[in-house]
Design an enzyme around this catalytic site. Structure first.
Site, PDB file in Angstrom:
ATOM      1  CD  GLN A 171      -3.024  -0.649  -0.060  1.00 50.75           C
ATOM      2  OE1 GLN A 171      -3.215   0.519  -0.404  1.00 50.75           O
ATOM      3  NE2 GLN A 171      -3.606  -1.666  -0.676  1.00 50.75           N
ATOM      4  CB  SER A 172       4.306   1.874  -1.153  1.00 52.51           C
ATOM      5  OG  SER A 172       5.129   2.984  -1.421  1.00 52.51           O
ATOM      6  CG  ASN A 173       0.870   6.748   1.000  1.00 52.35           C
ATOM      7  OD1 ASN A 173      -0.250   6.441   0.634  1.00 52.35           O
ATOM      8  ND2 ASN A 173       1.208   6.853   2.272  1.00 52.35           N
TER       9      ASN A 173
END
Length: 315
Positions: free
Chosen positions: A71-73
């Site tokens: 879920q890395s921004n």
């Protein structure tokens, strides 16, 4: 001269959080870097990528490769902006494929990123997988450009040296910001060091032990200023909880508090824990009612959509 693209909606708003200030008894301002772009491109990573992607284009790259959690921004922002400037995004994500595509991972897919899951569980394993993928594309005759975790290097830190200029003329006793991969903190540190009105700069780590994140920050600073006379950095790692991306009771409270008092959304990975740290410093009297505080909001709220089922069912 270092080149920079124009990809962000800046300067971002800076405003007094009136109801939060009343609730805590301390004057708290918020720098809204969650508003640097749209849902796909908002957050602190955009300021870094304006420099990093300019360098990739200058060097003739056709592909950008980076890493992060599922879920890395940063991975999401890199994928979206790479497409915008005509580069192929390849995301080498940690862990195993969850099977579903939600929140940031859904956006990664929607913008057409090539997504790989490396099985990595530590920062070192993530970086090793990143380098292997870079070498693979190089051997295929591509022109890959490697972007480190969080876009955190000296080049990316320049984005937050620029950002600091947006708060010049405002006095703050404290600036509180997430120290995730180090580049944002490093840039703000450099801006604060050059300011005539220096604040106490507190970095809350949501992921790495204090020693490791401090080393990453120092490396970023030295890339920008080789003559830097090293000094202690104020980094606190006691709010990590069970681990990266895992909530704590305090971070859940912080997220709910900001939503219900200010209609501002924090995320469970970074800013929720950072706000929990700020609130704890106030409760302990380290930050006092006399202090004027800036909370630097680095974005990430779309990631909440990945845990909404858990959120409604947790005790």
């Amino acid at each position: 001269m270092v080149k920079k693209l124009a990809l962000s909606f800046t300067p971002t708003p800076l405003h007094l959080a009136e109801r939060l200030s009343e609730h805590t008894g301390t004057e708290i301002w918020i720098k809204r870097d969650d508003l640097t772009g749209c849902m796909a491109t908002g957050g602190n990573k955009i300021r870094k990528l304006e420099y990093i992607l300019a360098d990739a284009l200058e060097k003739g790259a056709d592909t950008v490769i980076t890493t992060g959690g599922p879920q890395s921004n940063h991975a999401k922002a890199t994928a979206a902006l790479a497409v915008k400037v005509g580069l192929k995004p390849v995301l080498v994500l940690a862990g195993r494929d969850p099977g579903h595509r939600r929140a940031n991972l859904f956006i990664d897919t929607l913008v057409g990123a090539e997504i790989r899951f490396s099985g990595a569980r530590t920062a070192e394993e993530m970086e090793e997988a990143l380098i292997r993928t870079y070498n693979e594309f190089h051997l295929k005759g591509k022109k890959p450009y490697l972007i480190p975790i969080g876009g955190s290097n000296g080049l990316g830190s320049l984005g937050y040296l620029d950002a600091y200029k947006e708060i010049e003329g405002h006095h703050f006793d404290w600036i509180v910001v997430t120290a995730g991969s180090g580049g944002t903190f490093a840039g703000i540190y450099l801006g604060n060091r050059l300011s005539r009105d220096r604040a106490k700069l507190l970095g809350i780590s949501p992921w790495l032990p204090k020693e490791e994140i401090s080393l990453r920050i120092r490396n970023c600073i030295r890339e920008v200023d080789r003559d830097w006379m090293e000094e202690d950095l104020l980094i606190d790692d006691q709010y990590i909880g069970p681990g990266y991306g895992k909530t704590t009771p305090e971070s859940v409270h912080a997220i709910q508090l900001l939503a219900q008092l200010e209609a501002i959304l924090l995320d469970h990975v970074y800013t929720g824990k950072t706000m929990a740290g700020l609130l704890d410093y106030i409760n302990k009297g380290i930050i006092t009612f006399r202090d004027r505080v800036l909370f630097w909001h680095t974005g990430g709220a779309p990631g909440l959509l990945a845990i909404q089922d858990w959120w409604y069912n947790h005790d």
